[in-house]
Write a protein that holds these residues in place. Structure first.
Motif, PDB file in Angstrom:
ATOM      1  N   ASN A   1      10.808   6.114  -0.775  1.00  0.00           N
ATOM      2  CA  ASN A   1      12.005   6.963  -0.925  1.00  0.00           C
ATOM      3  C   ASN A   1      12.764   7.002   0.404  1.00  0.00           C
ATOM      4  O   ASN A   1      12.158   7.019   1.471  1.00  0.00           O
ATOM      5  CB  ASN A   1      11.617   8.414  -1.283  1.00  0.00           C
ATOM      6  CG  ASN A   1      11.397   8.575  -2.777  1.00  0.00           C
ATOM      7  OD1 ASN A   1      11.421   7.601  -3.512  1.00  0.00           O
ATOM      8  ND2 ASN A   1      11.176   9.795  -3.209  1.00  0.00           N
ATOM      9  N   HIS A   2      14.071   7.066   0.344  1.00  0.00           N
ATOM     10  CA  HIS A   2      14.937   7.227   1.527  1.00  0.00           C
ATOM     11  C   HIS A   2      14.952   6.009   2.458  1.00  0.00           C
ATOM     12  O   HIS A   2      15.491   6.086   3.555  1.00  0.00           O
ATOM     13  CB  HIS A   2      14.557   8.476   2.350  1.00  0.00           C
ATOM     14  CG  HIS A   2      14.559   9.731   1.561  1.00  0.00           C
ATOM     15  ND1 HIS A   2      15.716  10.357   1.169  1.00  0.00           N
ATOM     16  CD2 HIS A   2      13.549  10.476   1.050  1.00  0.00           C
ATOM     17  CE1 HIS A   2      15.412  11.433   0.468  1.00  0.00           C
ATOM     18  NE2 HIS A   2      14.112  11.518   0.379  1.00  0.00           N
ATOM     19  N   LEU A   3      14.318   4.895   2.052  1.00  0.00           N
ATOM     20  CA  LEU A   3      14.342   3.714   2.922  1.00  0.00           C
ATOM     21  C   LEU A   3      15.364   2.709   2.411  1.00  0.00           C
ATOM     22  O   LEU A   3      15.485   2.488   1.207  1.00  0.00           O
ATOM     23  CB  LEU A   3      12.963   3.036   2.969  1.00  0.00           C
ATOM     24  CG  LEU A   3      11.807   3.811   3.597  1.00  0.00           C
ATOM     25  CD1 LEU A   3      10.579   2.921   3.686  1.00  0.00           C
ATOM     26  CD2 LEU A   3      12.173   4.355   4.977  1.00  0.00           C
ATOM     27  N   ASP A   4      16.090   2.081   3.352  1.00  0.00           N
ATOM     28  CA  ASP A   4      16.987   0.998   2.955  1.00  0.00           C
ATOM     29  C   ASP A   4      16.154  -0.277   2.792  1.00  0.00           C
ATOM     30  O   ASP A   4      14.962  -0.311   3.109  1.00  0.00           O
ATOM     31  CB  ASP A   4      18.091   0.803   3.997  1.00  0.00           C
ATOM     32  CG  ASP A   4      17.523   0.670   5.403  1.00  0.00           C
ATOM     33  OD1 ASP A   4      16.600  -0.151   5.585  1.00  0.00           O
ATOM     34  OD2 ASP A   4      17.979   1.396   6.308  1.00  0.00           O
ATOM     35  N   ILE A   5      16.783  -1.320   2.283  1.00  0.00           N
ATOM     36  CA  ILE A   5      16.045  -2.544   1.944  1.00  0.00           C
ATOM     37  C   ILE A   5      15.408  -3.190   3.174  1.00  0.00           C
ATOM     38  O   ILE A   5      14.292  -3.705   3.119  1.00  0.00           O
ATOM     39  CB  ILE A   5      16.964  -3.519   1.165  1.00  0.00           C
ATOM     40  CG1 ILE A   5      16.144  -4.605   0.487  1.00  0.00           C
ATOM     41  CG2 ILE A   5      18.049  -4.108   2.041  1.00  0.00           C
ATOM     42  CD1 ILE A   5      16.926  -5.378  -0.573  1.00  0.00           C
ATOM     43  N   GLU A   6      16.105  -3.115   4.340  1.00  0.00           N
ATOM     44  CA  GLU A   6      15.552  -3.710   5.574  1.00  0.00           C
ATOM     45  C   GLU A   6      14.264  -2.988   5.986  1.00  0.00           C
ATOM     46  O   GLU A   6      13.275  -3.629   6.346  1.00  0.00           O
ATOM     47  CB  GLU A   6      16.572  -3.632   6.717  1.00  0.00           C
ATOM     48  CG  GLU A   6      17.802  -4.476   6.522  1.00  0.00           C
ATOM     49  CD  GLU A   6      18.873  -3.834   5.637  1.00  0.00           C
ATOM     50  OE1 GLU A   6      19.806  -4.548   5.244  1.00  0.00           O
ATOM     51  OE2 GLU A   6      18.765  -2.620   5.323  1.00  0.00           O
ATOM     52  N   SER A   7      14.290  -1.651   5.908  1.00  0.00           N
ATOM     53  CA  SER A   7      13.099  -0.865   6.268  1.00  0.00           C
ATOM     54  C   SER A   7      11.959  -1.100   5.284  1.00  0.00           C
ATOM     55  O   SER A   7      10.783  -1.153   5.670  1.00  0.00           O
ATOM     56  CB  SER A   7      13.431   0.630   6.296  1.00  0.00           C
ATOM     57  OG  SER A   7      14.481   0.892   7.184  1.00  0.00           O
ATOM     58  N   LEU A   8      12.305  -1.237   4.008  1.00  0.00           N
ATOM     59  CA  LEU A   8      11.287  -1.500   2.984  1.00  0.00           C
ATOM     60  C   LEU A   8      10.559  -2.810   3.261  1.00  0.00           C
ATOM     61  O   LEU A   8       9.326  -2.878   3.173  1.00  0.00           O
ATOM     62  CB  LEU A   8      11.943  -1.588   1.598  1.00  0.00           C
ATOM     63  CG  LEU A   8      12.139  -0.296   0.826  1.00  0.00           C
ATOM     64  CD1 LEU A   8      12.971  -0.559  -0.419  1.00  0.00           C
ATOM     65  CD2 LEU A   8      10.802   0.295   0.420  1.00  0.00           C
ATOM     66  N   ILE A   9      11.332  -3.846   3.588  1.00  0.00           N
ATOM     67  CA  ILE A   9      10.730  -5.158   3.847  1.00  0.00           C
ATOM     68  C   ILE A   9       9.841  -5.089   5.093  1.00  0.00           C
ATOM     69  O   ILE A   9       8.738  -5.653   5.122  1.00  0.00           O
ATOM     70  CB  ILE A   9      11.830  -6.242   3.990  1.00  0.00           C
ATOM     71  CG1 ILE A   9      12.534  -6.423   2.631  1.00  0.00           C
ATOM     72  CG2 ILE A   9      11.255  -7.560   4.484  1.00  0.00           C
ATOM     73  CD1 ILE A   9      13.861  -7.163   2.703  1.00  0.00           C
ATOM     74  N   TRP A  10      10.295  -4.365   6.126  1.00  0.00           N
ATOM     75  CA  TRP A  10       9.482  -4.203   7.335  1.00  0.00           C
ATOM     76  C   TRP A  10       8.185  -3.457   6.999  1.00  0.00           C
ATOM     77  O   TRP A  10       7.094  -3.852   7.438  1.00  0.00           O
ATOM     78  CB  TRP A  10      10.266  -3.431   8.410  1.00  0.00           C
ATOM     79  CG  TRP A  10       9.428  -3.192   9.634  1.00  0.00           C
ATOM     80  CD1 TRP A  10       9.255  -4.046  10.687  1.00  0.00           C
ATOM     81  CD2 TRP A  10       8.597  -2.054   9.893  1.00  0.00           C
ATOM     82  NE1 TRP A  10       8.364  -3.505  11.590  1.00  0.00           N
ATOM     83  CE2 TRP A  10       7.946  -2.284  11.133  1.00  0.00           C
ATOM     84  CE3 TRP A  10       8.334  -0.871   9.202  1.00  0.00           C
ATOM     85  CZ2 TRP A  10       7.054  -1.376  11.681  1.00  0.00           C
ATOM     86  CZ3 TRP A  10       7.448   0.046   9.753  1.00  0.00           C
ATOM     87  CH2 TRP A  10       6.816  -0.210  10.987  1.00  0.00           C
ATOM     88  N   LEU A  11       8.303  -2.375   6.208  1.00  0.00           N
ATOM     89  CA  LEU A  11       7.123  -1.570   5.863  1.00  0.00           C
ATOM     90  C   LEU A  11       6.125  -2.392   5.043  1.00  0.00           C
ATOM     91  O   LEU A  11       4.913  -2.267   5.238  1.00  0.00           O
ATOM     92  CB  LEU A  11       7.549  -0.311   5.085  1.00  0.00           C
ATOM     93  CG  LEU A  11       6.439   0.663   4.684  1.00  0.00           C
ATOM     94  CD1 LEU A  11       5.650   1.151   5.896  1.00  0.00           C
ATOM     95  CD2 LEU A  11       7.020   1.861   3.928  1.00  0.00           C
ATOM     96  N   GLU A  12       6.630  -3.238   4.147  1.00  0.00           N
ATOM     97  CA  GLU A  12       5.748  -4.131   3.385  1.00  0.00           C
ATOM     98  C   GLU A  12       4.899  -4.972   4.334  1.00  0.00           C
ATOM     99  O   GLU A  12       3.685  -5.084   4.179  1.00  0.00           O
ATOM    100  CB  GLU A  12       6.578  -5.094   2.525  1.00  0.00           C
ATOM    101  CG  GLU A  12       6.964  -4.536   1.193  1.00  0.00           C
ATOM    102  CD  GLU A  12       8.010  -5.400   0.497  1.00  0.00           C
ATOM    103  OE1 GLU A  12       8.216  -6.570   0.895  1.00  0.00           O
ATOM    104  OE2 GLU A  12       8.635  -4.889  -0.437  1.00  0.00           O
ATOM    105  N   GLY A  13       5.569  -5.567   5.320  1.00  0.00           N
ATOM    106  CA  GLY A  13       4.862  -6.414   6.285  1.00  0.00           C
ATOM    107  C   GLY A  13       3.823  -5.617   7.055  1.00  0.00           C
ATOM    108  O   GLY A  13       2.698  -6.082   7.280  1.00  0.00           O
ATOM    109  N   PHE A  14       4.174  -4.398   7.454  1.00  0.00           N
ATOM    110  CA  PHE A  14       3.255  -3.538   8.217  1.00  0.00           C
ATOM    111  C   PHE A  14       2.015  -3.227   7.382  1.00  0.00           C
ATOM    112  O   PHE A  14       0.880  -3.335   7.857  1.00  0.00           O
ATOM    113  CB  PHE A  14       3.971  -2.240   8.615  1.00  0.00           C
ATOM    114  CG  PHE A  14       3.146  -1.338   9.502  1.00  0.00           C
ATOM    115  CD1 PHE A  14       3.317  -1.351  10.871  1.00  0.00           C
ATOM    116  CD2 PHE A  14       2.190  -0.473   8.963  1.00  0.00           C
ATOM    117  CE1 PHE A  14       2.551  -0.524  11.701  1.00  0.00           C
ATOM    118  CE2 PHE A  14       1.424   0.354   9.770  1.00  0.00           C
ATOM    119  CZ  PHE A  14       1.607   0.316  11.152  1.00  0.00           C
TER     120      PHE A  14
END
Length: 540
Positions: A190-203
């Protein structure tokens, strides 16, 4: 690491769990799924010890550290975002605090007689701080915040001045920096843009601890989890695989159970018919008794529980002219920040444009220019002939009358519609049963957004302009919305961070980058194939 053994739990009059068990083992990445109100947050709270089961037990292995992210981030102010993140980083932040106290004590003339003991303790604490990589802590905190799209200015500014959505990111960064043995993440997407989502996936893919998470973003879930635990009718059911596998498996299980139920019902009907036919005949008494006993011993198969998925047939949109929106020579700036300079952009009937771009690129500004919510500094924006515009943005909730109920507001908006279709509409967007009697003023932000979206689609415009329409929608409601919009005959212009929504509905991409504005024929899926990236400058 964590064992849930024969737990039962009741909230008010609602039974959430009935003698059910599950486990979270070392290194497992699990998605927790179930309808709203099924007990997902309650399960998290039982694992952290904030709540206790009525029966059974939840046991956590000794020494296991748990980091829990939920939607209630609490009060944050008086520190920078980076300091707030470092303060919540678990043991290392406690060691850092003691190090600061000892440094202050060493420069305190009133404590000269204790100096030998203070210096000795300082050496021990400093060694522990180095062991925990404390000196690299700030660098790691900034790295995590940058991954979640914070600028350096935002990292160093007072966290109290940030919006609720950005504070959520700070709370999430705290857990990620902590790197506990177990992460419990309640809706981290929630509240994450697509760039942050992709980064979080990698993390999260490289995180070696155990993970239990909920998410309304099926693509995000598919890429991370390797197991699903489903809360269904008080039970915890485990599926080995990602979310897509779980969906297929659940459907297959339901079909098998339905077939077994029908076969057993046919057999029972046949036996009962025989008993009824011959029960009065002495010659058949032994056979009748034998069959009665047989029926008493049979384990009855239950039919599969039907999930309540409400489908709704939305009215067709009226036809517009071929040229729907035209922007010519448009300039737009906020102070010294230039957003658009000489923008030319044309939208034609039945095109579905998704707007891609990093934070601040001008995605929402473009939607505001098209809808007339903001004026260009130079150039013209023309809306075509017979265009009926519908605009969904976060401020769209201002149209609600706080004193009206959900159903009452829909009746005020559509006085000729009748209650039955309006109740069905409300059910599609998550207002079932008594929920339609809630007053609009007590609705959460997500509920308000769903209600406004419902009203817009009940009387659909032929140009839909949508700014993050999937925020606050659960997976089932998103699926219903995608199904409804896939048959929509009008034109769409939208911003979304949900890749499933983008792939299913777009047939054009407008990419806003610092190097210029690029247009792509074909939808989001083709954009990813052609550019090799899932968002401007971000590879999946």
């Amino acid at each position: 690491m964590i064992r849930i053994e024969n737990i039962s739990k009741q909230n008010s009059h609602r039974l959430l769990f009935i003698e059910t068990s599950a486990a979270l083992n070392k290194g497992e990445k699990i998605g927790l799924v179930g309808p709203n109100g099924a007990g997902k947050t309650t399960l998290f709270r039982m694992i952290t010890g904030e709540e206790l089961p009525d029966e059974g037990q939840v046991s956590v292995e000794k020494g296991v550290t748990i980091g829990y992210f939920d939607q209630d981030v609490g009060e944050m102010s008086g520190h920078s975002a980076v300091a707030e993140v470092m303060n919540g980083a678990g043991p290392v932040s406690e060691v850092a605090a003691e190090l600061q106290e000892l440094e202050a004590a060493m420069s305190d003339p009133d404590r000269m007689d204790e100096m030998e003991a203070i210096i000795e303790r300082y050496g021990e604490v400093q060694a522990r701080y180095e062991e925990l990589d404390g000196y690299g802590l700030e660098g790691r905190a900034r790295e995590v915040l940058a991954g979640l799209s914070f600028s350096q200015e935002m990292m160093d500014g007072d966290v109290g001045r940030l919006s609720g959505g950005w504070k959520m990111r700070v709370a999430l960064a705290r857990i990620l920096l902590m790197r506990p043995d177990v992460m419990l993440l309640d809706e981290p997407s929630n509240h994450l843009d697509i760039e942050s989502l992709i980064w979080l996936e990698g993390f999260l893919k490289t995180y070696d601890g155990a993970l239990l998470m909920t998410s309304h973003d099926r693509e995000f879930m598919n890429r991370i989890v390797t197991k699903i635990i489903e809360i269904d009718g008080g039970s915890l059911n485990s599926y080995s695989g990602d979310y897509a596998f779980y969906e297929r498996q659940r459907e297959q299980n339901e079909k098998q159970q339905q077939a077994q139920f029908e076969r057993q019902q046919a057999m029972l009907a046949k036996e009962i018919k025989f008993i009824e036919r011959f029960k009065a005949r002495a010659s058949h008494a032994a056979q009748v008794q034998s069959r009665v006993k047989k029926l008493d011993k049979i384990d009855r198969i239950e039919p599969p529980r039907r999930r309540q998925v409400v489908a709704f047939d939305f009215l067709p949109a009226p036809r517009s002219g071929e040229d729907v929106v035209s922007l010519k020579g448009v300039d737009k700036a906020y102070g010294n920040r230039v957003i658009y300079e000489g923008l030319d952009f044309m939208v034609r009937r039945r095109e579905r444009w998704c707007i891609m771009g990093v934070n601040g690129a001008g995605k929402s500004t473009l939607l505001k220019l098209v809808t007339g919510t903001t004026e260009p500094d130079k150039g013209v924006v023309n809306i075509g002939a017979s265009v009926k515009l519908g605009y969904f943005a976060q401020h769209a909730m201002d149209v609600l009358n706080g004193e009206s109920t959900v159903l009452g507001w829909l009746e005020e908006s559509f006085p000729k519609a009748g209650q039955a279709p309006l109740r069905a509409l409300a059910g599609c967007f998550g207002f079932s049963g008594d929920d339609v009697e809630k007053r609009c003023r007590v609705l959460s932000g997500g509920e308000k957004a769903r209600l406004v979206m419902a009203a817009m689609l009940f009387d659909p415009p032929n140009l839909l302009v949508l700014d993050e329409p999937t925020n606050h929608l659960d997976i089932d409601t998103k699926a219903m919305l995608i199904k409804a919009l896939s048959t929509y005959e009008g034109t769409m212009l939208f911003v979304s961070h949900d890749r499933h929504f983008l792939s299913a509905l777009s047939n054009r991409v407008l990419e806003l980058t610092p190097d210029g504005i690029h247009q792509y024929g074909g939808g989001y899926t083709e954009y990813v194939e052609r550019t090799g990236q899932e968002a401007p400058g971000v590879r999946g």
